[in-house]
Design an enzyme around this catalytic site. Sequence first.
Site, PDB file in Angstrom:
ATOM      1  CB  VAL A  23      -0.875   0.210   0.866  1.00 45.84           C
ATOM      2  CG1 VAL A  23      -1.666   1.500   1.798  1.00 45.84           C
ATOM      3  CG2 VAL A  23      -2.154  -1.576   1.099  1.00 45.84           C
ATOM      4  CD  GLU A  42       5.868   0.916 -15.459  1.00 44.80           C
ATOM      5  OE1 GLU A  42       6.120   2.808 -15.010  1.00 44.80           O
ATOM      6  OE2 GLU A  42       4.415   1.451 -16.411  1.00 44.80           O
ATOM      7  NE  ARG A  47       8.571 -14.933  -1.546  1.00 42.47           N
ATOM      8  CZ  ARG A  47       9.258 -14.308  -0.431  1.00 42.47           C
ATOM      9  NH1 ARG A  47       9.122 -13.154   0.393  1.00 42.47           N
ATOM     10  NH2 ARG A  47      10.609 -14.485  -0.830  1.00 42.47           N
ATOM     11  CE  LYS A  49      12.377 -17.525   1.426  1.00 43.36           C
ATOM     12  NZ  LYS A  49      12.752 -17.401   0.201  1.00 43.36           N
ATOM     13  CE  LYS A  57      16.979 -16.974   1.262  1.00 42.85           C
ATOM     14  NZ  LYS A  57      16.718 -16.160   0.949  1.00 42.85           N
ATOM     15  CG  ASP A  74      14.107 -14.093   0.925  1.00 44.62           C
ATOM     16  OD1 ASP A  74      14.401 -14.789   2.547  1.00 44.62           O
ATOM     17  OD2 ASP A  74      13.607 -14.456   0.581  1.00 44.62           O
ATOM     18  NE  ARG A  79      10.708  -9.970  -7.012  1.00 47.85           N
ATOM     19  CZ  ARG A  79      10.696 -11.353  -6.807  1.00 47.85           C
ATOM     20  NH1 ARG A  79       9.719 -11.680  -7.985  1.00 47.85           N
ATOM     21  NH2 ARG A  79      10.995 -12.413  -6.500  1.00 47.85           N
ATOM     22  CD  GLU A 143      16.188  -9.615   0.270  1.00 52.51           C
ATOM     23  OE1 GLU A 143      16.345 -10.609   0.048  1.00 52.51           O
ATOM     24  OE2 GLU A 143      15.043 -10.491  -0.729  1.00 52.51           O
ATOM     25  CB  ILE A 157      12.326 -16.781 -17.324  1.00 55.14           C
ATOM     26  CG1 ILE A 157      11.834 -15.937 -18.250  1.00 55.14           C
ATOM     27  CG2 ILE A 157      13.550 -17.579 -18.239  1.00 55.14           C
ATOM     28  CD1 ILE A 157      11.969 -15.458 -19.479  1.00 55.14           C
TER      29      ILE A 157
END
Length: 215
Positions: A23, A42, A47, A49, A57, A74, A79, A143, A157
Amino acid sequence: MQQQIDWKKLLIPYDNAVEELKVKFKGIRRELRSIGEYSPIEFVTGRVKKVSSILEKAEKLDVAIEDVEDGIEDIAGIRIMCQFVEDIYTVVDYIRERDGYDLDIVYEKDYIDNFKPSGYRSYHIVIRYPIQTAMGPKKILAEIQIRTLAMNFWGTIEHSLKYKYKHNIPEHVTERLIKAADAAFRLDQEMSQIRHEIRQAQKLFEIRSNTVSDI
Ligand code: 0O2
């Protein structure tokens, strides 16, 4: 004996942190655009984990399960995608300005200047973020990854290929990925060279779209 973890309960503040941070950063974009200014942001995603990834991890980093909240930085991740490499550093400055206000910066990792051998490029900022829980206030680690659209295209990808090959991507694919990462970065550099023209064109296009929708 290993402590039983109530994952659902443990992850609630992380969920809240991701929602709040999304937000806040989407808000910066909305605010800038509403006053007709260029937004270096942009779009924003986030999320928490998955428990299976946390456990994976923890094993990789040799972190005891009861220490995951301090050992894995994280669990909460957001992002921020930018059009140009220069925008990444503008967003980094925004975050630095907030240090000590609504978040605390723990450390920063510049994987753009120091890209990973895989070809991975992105700017990471690990923060401590205060969250209000039903049990009282709590500061959690999160993170923030800041990257261009091209870096994100490559990262997404490569991430799915890592998943497909269970982290053992064949040599010939790895080589292609390194070349693709360089090509993506060259694209970013080319776009940076003409970013003033691109921004002017986008502004004109926006004015035209707004006028057309006013009719
Ligand atoms: P997910 O599924 O995205 O959550 P290191 O041990 O130094 O290589 P470390 O300690 O995991 O890396 O921390 P770092 O460098 O901050 O990386 C954390 C996250 O950055 C990763 O989370 C990825 O999201 C992203 N990342 C780092 N390196 C790469 C890479 O080579 N390729 C891609 N696609 N993403 C990368 P997770 O937990 O790996 O995965």
